[in-house]
Design an enzyme around this catalytic site. Sequence first.
Site, PDB file in Angstrom:
ATOM      1  CG  HIS A   1     -32.895  16.282  18.502  1.00 13.92           C
ATOM      2  ND1 HIS A   1     -31.645  15.949  18.025  1.00 13.92           N
ATOM      3  CD2 HIS A   1     -32.762  17.498  19.102  1.00 13.92           C
ATOM      4  CE1 HIS A   1     -30.793  16.931  18.308  1.00 13.92           C
ATOM      5  NE2 HIS A   1     -31.437  17.866  18.961  1.00 13.92           N
TER       6      HIS A   1
ATOM      7  CD  GLU B   1     -34.640   8.470  15.206  1.00 15.34           C
ATOM      8  OE1 GLU B   1     -34.606   9.328  16.106  1.00 15.34           O
ATOM      9  OE2 GLU B   1     -33.823   8.470  14.240  1.00 15.34           O
TER      10      GLU B   1
ATOM     11  CG  ASP C   1     -37.135 -13.378  24.144  1.00 17.21           C
ATOM     12  OD1 ASP C   1     -36.496 -13.820  25.120  1.00 17.21           O
ATOM     13  OD2 ASP C   1     -38.375 -13.245  24.138  1.00 17.21           O
TER      14      ASP C   1
END
Length: 302
Positions: free
Chosen positions: A64, A99, A113
């Site tokens: 949500h 989250e 990266d």
Amino acid sequence: MVDITNKINTLRYAKAQAIVKVSSQSAIDAIQNKKVPKGNIFEMGKAAALLAIKKTSDVIPDCHPMPIEYAAVSFDINELEIFISVELKTIYKTGVEVEAMHGASIAALTIYDMLKPIDKQIEIHSIKLIEKKGGKTDFNEASRVNIKAAIIVCSDSIAAGKKEDRAGKAIISKLESLKVTITQYVVIPDEASVIKEKLFELIDQNNMIIFTGGTGLGPRDVTTDTIKPLLEREIPGLAEAMRNYGQMRTPYSMLSRSIGGLIKETLILALPGSTKGAQESMDALFPYLLHLFRVMEALRHD
């Protein structure tokens, strides 16, 4: 998405971690000496984590959208491992653990990266939830106390067999899901004398007596008027919580005269007689109200 409209807002907290493991001390030296070609991995990792936290509902289908009211991202180097920690807080109906893990994961990918030009053997592992607070599990701790409850339906029409009771059964369903023992379920007419008689008949046998019906404004709605003078300690917050919860769903909740309080150590509740009103009142109060019995149990042992 899962329906969370029956939940209430609580303070939610979650802490998650991810670990990035490099293959050599030279990569760690480059980080500490700020020699990584793509820049400061911690500044970029933090920015990436914050963006990911806010975008979680965009990439995880069943999550949500929610307000994130606090976020902290930290990094710690231990030998060849970079520990990423993400802490979140919000006041909302559902938790923030996904989250937090999403933020930690994207921070780890960003660091991967940035470091891949100087290390080809980087590993990302141990993405996990460290801690969470504020959800149903926390409040359900109170339900471990053995609680007995009686349900009394106050309705002339149901007592006469003209209507089927649904509100009382909805209350029972909620309590049984919380492992509360139902000792009695009775239907009585809207008569003050009968309400009072049934209350005192059951009070010494139960930790909780819940009435449903008779909290409105009709001439036969006498449950609240009968119970209120009998309470030794009214608990105004219970009625406030029920009406506030209901008001967010229908403006007619302001007309309810629901009430709650104690007689001796027995909790007495008077809830609306409509099925929806009873269900919403139970959702507003439980499992949170069960904490009352843990408090009283603790006081008895002091």
